[in-house]
Design a protein around this motif. Structure first.
Motif, PDB file in Angstrom:
ATOM      1  N   ALA A   4       0.892  -1.100  -0.020  1.00  0.00           N
ATOM      2  CA  ALA A   4       0.050  -0.057   0.134  1.00  0.00           C
ATOM      3  C   ALA A   4       0.929   1.345   0.075  1.00  0.00           C
ATOM      4  CB  ALA A   4      -1.049   0.005   1.184  1.00  0.00           C
ATOM      5  N   THR A   5       0.294   2.328  -0.050  1.00  0.00           N
ATOM      6  CA  THR A   5       1.018   3.593   0.007  1.00  0.00           C
ATOM      7  C   THR A   5       0.474   4.441   1.101  1.00  0.00           C
ATOM      8  OG1 THR A   5      -0.637   4.862  -1.467  1.00  0.00           O
ATOM      9  CG2 THR A   5       1.274   3.677  -2.740  1.00  0.00           C
ATOM     10  N   ILE A   6       1.237   5.138   1.809  1.00  0.00           N
ATOM     11  CA  ILE A   6       1.027   5.907   2.950  1.00  0.00           C
ATOM     12  C   ILE A   6       1.700   7.109   3.048  1.00  0.00           C
ATOM     13  CG2 ILE A   6       2.885   4.868   4.391  1.00  0.00           C
ATOM     14  CD1 ILE A   6       0.824   5.138   6.823  1.00  0.00           C
ATOM     15  N   GLN A   7       0.945   8.316   3.281  1.00  0.00           N
ATOM     16  CA  GLN A   7       1.388   9.725   3.032  1.00  0.00           C
ATOM     17  C   GLN A   7       2.051  10.036   4.703  1.00  0.00           C
ATOM     18  OE1 GLN A   7      -0.952  13.162   2.347  1.00  0.00           O
ATOM     19  NE2 GLN A   7       0.128  13.203   0.095  1.00  0.00           N
ATOM     20  N   GLN A   8       3.209  10.541   4.788  1.00  0.00           N
ATOM     21  CA  GLN A   8       3.686  11.004   5.920  1.00  0.00           C
ATOM     22  C   GLN A   8       4.266  12.381   5.870  1.00  0.00           C
ATOM     23  OE1 GLN A   8       6.401   7.885   6.898  1.00  0.00           O
ATOM     24  NE2 GLN A   8       4.719   6.692   7.873  1.00  0.00           N
ATOM     25  N   THR A   9       4.492  13.103   7.041  1.00  0.00           N
ATOM     26  CA  THR A   9       4.805  14.483   7.319  1.00  0.00           C
ATOM     27  C   THR A   9       6.135  14.373   7.975  1.00  0.00           C
ATOM     28  OG1 THR A   9       2.767  15.357   7.367  1.00  0.00           O
ATOM     29  CG2 THR A   9       4.392  16.733   8.271  1.00  0.00           C
ATOM     30  N   TYR A  10       6.980  15.463   7.537  1.00  0.00           N
ATOM     31  CA  TYR A  10       8.540  15.446   8.083  1.00  0.00           C
ATOM     32  C   TYR A  10       8.975  16.638   8.154  1.00  0.00           C
ATOM     33  CZ  TYR A  10       9.187  10.402   6.985  1.00  0.00           C
ATOM     34  OH  TYR A  10       8.999   9.067   6.911  1.00  0.00           O
ATOM     35  N   ARG A  11       9.985  17.063   9.036  1.00  0.00           N
ATOM     36  CA  ARG A  11      10.512  18.236   9.361  1.00  0.00           C
ATOM     37  C   ARG A  11      11.887  18.150   8.847  1.00  0.00           C
ATOM     38  NH1 ARG A  11       8.598  23.161   9.425  1.00  0.00           N
ATOM     39  NH2 ARG A  11       9.567  23.903  11.298  1.00  0.00           N
TER      40      ARG A  11
ATOM     41  N   ALA B  35      35.102  24.654  -3.191  1.00  0.00           N
ATOM     42  CA  ALA B  35      35.832  25.556  -4.123  1.00  0.00           C
ATOM     43  C   ALA B  35      34.867  25.751  -5.553  1.00  0.00           C
ATOM     44  CB  ALA B  35      37.312  24.791  -4.472  1.00  0.00           C
ATOM     45  N   SER B  36      34.287  24.658  -5.714  1.00  0.00           N
ATOM     46  CA  SER B  36      33.578  25.303  -7.258  1.00  0.00           C
ATOM     47  C   SER B  36      31.984  25.338  -7.055  1.00  0.00           C
ATOM     48  CB  SER B  36      33.571  23.680  -8.023  1.00  0.00           C
ATOM     49  OG  SER B  36      32.851  22.491  -7.189  1.00  0.00           O
ATOM     50  N   ALA B  37      31.374  25.140  -5.939  1.00  0.00           N
ATOM     51  CA  ALA B  37      29.927  25.475  -5.725  1.00  0.00           C
ATOM     52  C   ALA B  37      29.585  25.513  -4.503  1.00  0.00           C
ATOM     53  CB  ALA B  37      28.907  24.603  -6.704  1.00  0.00           C
ATOM     54  N   ALA B  38      28.299  26.016  -4.023  1.00  0.00           N
ATOM     55  CA  ALA B  38      27.632  25.979  -2.914  1.00  0.00           C
ATOM     56  C   ALA B  38      26.340  25.294  -2.970  1.00  0.00           C
ATOM     57  CB  ALA B  38      27.663  27.251  -2.323  1.00  0.00           C
ATOM     58  N   ARG B  39      25.861  24.467  -2.147  1.00  0.00           N
ATOM     59  CA  ARG B  39      24.517  23.968  -2.217  1.00  0.00           C
ATOM     60  C   ARG B  39      23.917  23.556  -0.947  1.00  0.00           C
ATOM     61  NH1 ARG B  39      28.713  20.468  -3.275  1.00  0.00           N
ATOM     62  NH2 ARG B  39      28.524  18.390  -2.178  1.00  0.00           N
ATOM     63  N   TRP B  40      22.544  23.414  -0.834  1.00  0.00           N
ATOM     64  CA  TRP B  40      21.871  22.863   0.287  1.00  0.00           C
ATOM     65  C   TRP B  40      21.847  21.445   0.425  1.00  0.00           C
ATOM     66  CZ3 TRP B  40      20.642  26.517   3.910  1.00  0.00           C
ATOM     67  CH2 TRP B  40      20.312  27.869   3.369  1.00  0.00           C
ATOM     68  N   GLN B  41      22.161  20.795   1.681  1.00  0.00           N
ATOM     69  CA  GLN B  41      22.043  19.623   1.850  1.00  0.00           C
ATOM     70  C   GLN B  41      21.262  19.260   3.188  1.00  0.00           C
ATOM     71  OE1 GLN B  41      26.294  18.303   1.775  1.00  0.00           O
ATOM     72  NE2 GLN B  41      25.835  17.338  -0.385  1.00  0.00           N
ATOM     73  N   VAL B  42      20.733  18.157   3.350  1.00  0.00           N
ATOM     74  CA  VAL B  42      20.100  17.680   4.638  1.00  0.00           C
ATOM     75  C   VAL B  42      20.990  17.354   5.542  1.00  0.00           C
ATOM     76  CG1 VAL B  42      18.446  16.074   5.551  1.00  0.00           C
ATOM     77  CG2 VAL B  42      18.059  16.630   3.060  1.00  0.00           C
ATOM     78  N   ALA B  43      20.735  18.148   6.847  1.00  0.00           N
ATOM     79  CA  ALA B  43      21.385  17.878   8.105  1.00  0.00           C
ATOM     80  C   ALA B  43      20.661  16.924   9.084  1.00  0.00           C
ATOM     81  CB  ALA B  43      21.742  19.232   8.763  1.00  0.00           C
ATOM     82  N   ALA B  44      19.383  17.117   8.993  1.00  0.00           N
ATOM     83  CA  ALA B  44      18.448  16.165  10.183  1.00  0.00           C
ATOM     84  C   ALA B  44      17.202  15.911   9.127  1.00  0.00           C
ATOM     85  CB  ALA B  44      18.525  17.235  11.126  1.00  0.00           C
ATOM     86  N   LEU B  45      16.555  15.020   9.992  1.00  0.00           N
ATOM     87  CA  LEU B  45      15.183  14.464   9.677  1.00  0.00           C
ATOM     88  C   LEU B  45      14.289  14.245  10.749  1.00  0.00           C
ATOM     89  CD1 LEU B  45      13.354  13.830   7.079  1.00  0.00           C
ATOM     90  CD2 LEU B  45      14.220  11.458   7.374  1.00  0.00           C
ATOM     91  N   HIS B  46      13.088  14.613  10.891  1.00  0.00           N
ATOM     92  CA  HIS B  46      12.457  14.281  11.928  1.00  0.00           C
ATOM     93  C   HIS B  46      10.894  14.038  11.611  1.00  0.00           C
ATOM     94  CE1 HIS B  46      15.589  15.480  14.618  1.00  0.00           C
ATOM     95  NE2 HIS B  46      15.565  16.747  13.956  1.00  0.00           N
ATOM     96  N   GLY B  47      10.440  13.138  11.838  1.00  0.00           N
ATOM     97  CA  GLY B  47       8.946  12.909  11.683  1.00  0.00           C
ATOM     98  C   GLY B  47       8.163  13.764  12.286  1.00  0.00           C
ATOM     99  N   GLY B  48       6.945  13.941  11.683  1.00  0.00           N
ATOM    100  CA  GLY B  48       5.790  14.734  12.502  1.00  0.00           C
ATOM    101  C   GLY B  48       5.903  16.292  12.072  1.00  0.00           C
ATOM    102  N   ASP B  49       4.829  17.015  12.506  1.00  0.00           N
ATOM    103  CA  ASP B  49       4.587  18.434  11.845  1.00  0.00           C
ATOM    104  C   ASP B  49       5.697  19.231  12.771  1.00  0.00           C
ATOM    105  OD1 ASP B  49       3.755  20.367  10.414  1.00  0.00           O
ATOM    106  OD2 ASP B  49       1.770  19.939  10.874  1.00  0.00           O
ATOM    107  N   HIS B  50       5.524  20.592  12.475  1.00  0.00           N
ATOM    108  CA  HIS B  50       6.131  21.669  13.311  1.00  0.00           C
ATOM    109  C   HIS B  50       5.759  21.555  14.519  1.00  0.00           C
ATOM    110  CE1 HIS B  50       2.820  23.955  11.974  1.00  0.00           C
ATOM    111  NE2 HIS B  50       3.088  24.608  13.116  1.00  0.00           N
ATOM    112  N   MET B  51       6.634  21.787  15.700  1.00  0.00           N
ATOM    113  CA  MET B  51       6.242  21.891  17.210  1.00  0.00           C
ATOM    114  C   MET B  51       6.059  23.369  17.391  1.00  0.00           C
ATOM    115  SD  MET B  51       8.416  19.013  18.936  1.00  0.00           S
ATOM    116  CE  MET B  51       9.956  19.754  18.559  1.00  0.00           C
TER     117      MET B  51
END
Length: 353
Positions: A321-328, A337-353
């Motif tokens: 089955a498929t299930i939809q979930q929310t993460y922060r 030296a060549s570029a700057a980019r955004w990367q994921v530092a942390a992952l938490h389940g649930g909506d904002h607190m």
């Protein structure tokens, strides 16, 4: 003429004015004078033939003046004050005037020792073991249930605990809950139990169990009697008021959406090193879970520089089955030296607190 202090004091105390001292006389001369006066009086009587008139009264050496009403009132008032002071001294003691007794300082009461906290963890553990053994039975193996109950009951207790020896039932899950302490070291432990009935096709169901326990020596806990089945609420309690939804940074959300999607896809393949920030420890998901889609992504707007946090709505495929979930998701800016980019530092389940 201004009266002296002595005269004022005698007026207040009601004492008479002092008389002037009389001149000292010789006793012999005084007796001779008395005899001479008596002889003269006798001779006068013989010459005149009649009694001699008594001498005129002597005038006192002072003049009696009538007291004024104010002086009388002052004297009476002074006498009243004197007698009042004497009476007060007799009641309270003169010593207390001269050296008042020092106030006795009462030492502060020793702080009451707080009662030791009830061993809730031990009570929950014993109640959970009792619940699993108590609600598990098999008519073909009654001794198994009895042995498990004996481990949490006092010596000599009835290990049947009301079971008639028939039927078959298993416990799929046990969740110990609230411990309610009572007097004399006793308590009641709430346990939620998920029951299953093998071979019947009936769905598993939750039931509550109140287990009576008591604390013994060394903070050990023992079951003291038969538990009781209770119902489980159909819904949970109402949550507190939700925090207001953060305002989204539309431009940054659009810029970082692909980086977040790549991270979520890598999370199910085990290759997350290239899409996570240096030093981040985010373990991958186990086999059997597949990333389906990133349905929504919005990064919070803030005026502070540094890491940014956003909300991701993700669909997984699991168990057919498929299930939809929310993460922060926390993003950090990584530069090279060549570029700057955004990367994921942390992952938490649930909506904002």
């Amino acid at each position: 003429m201004v009266p002296s202090l002595g005269a004022i004091a005698r007026k207040i105390a009601g004492l008479p004015e002092p008389r002037p001292p009389e001149p000292e006389t010789d006793p012999v001369q005084a007796r001779a004078a008395v005899w001479e006066a008596a002889g003269a009086e006798l001779a006068a009587q013989q010459r005149g033939g009649g009694p001699v008139a008594p001498p005129p009264p002597r005038t006192p050496p002072w003049v009696v003046e009538p007291e004024k009403s104010g002086s009388v009132a002052a004297r009476r008032l002074g006498r009243g004050l004197v007698w009042g002071v004497l009476a007060l001294a007799a009641l309270t003691g003169i010593r207390s005037w001269v050296a008042p007794p020092t106030a006795r300082v009462t030492p502060p009461a020793a702080p009451a020792e707080a009662a030791p906290a009830y061993p809730e963890a031990a009570a929950q553990a014993v109640a959970a073991r009792l619940a699993r053994a108590y609600l598990t039975w098999d008519a073909d193996a009654p001794d198994v249930r009895a042995a498990q109950l004996a481990a949490v009951l006092p010596p000599g207790a009835d290990t049947a605990m009301g079971w008639d020896g028939d039927g078959r039932q298993t416990v799929a899950a046990v969740e110990p809950g609230t411990v309610t302490p009572g007097p004399r070291g006793r308590a009641r432990v709430r346990v939620d139990v998920l029951l299953a009935t093998p071979g019947t096709g009936a769905p598993a169901r939750w039931v509550g169990l109140d287990v009576p326990v008591a604390r013994t020596t060394g903070d050990r806990v023992v079951v003291t009697g038969q538990p009781g089945l209770t119902g489980v609420p159909a819904t949970g309690p109402r949550p507190p008021a939700a925090a207001p939804a953060p305002v989204s940074d539309t431009d940054l959300s659009r810029t970082t959406e692909s980086a977040v999607g790549q991270f979520l896809a890598a999370l199910t393949t085990g290759d997350t090193a290239t899409v996570t920030a240096p030093g981040a420890q985010i373990p991958p998901l186990p086999d059997g879970i597949e990333f389906r889609s990133l349905d929504a992504w919005a990064i919070d707007q803030t005026e502070k520089a540094g890491d940014r946090t956003g909300t991701a709505l993700v669909t997984w495929e699991i168990g057919g089955a498929t299930i939809q979930q929310t993460y922060r998701v926390v993003l950090t800016r990584v530069s090279s030296a060549s570029a700057a980019r955004w990367q994921v530092a942390a992952l938490h389940g649930g909506d904002h607190m």
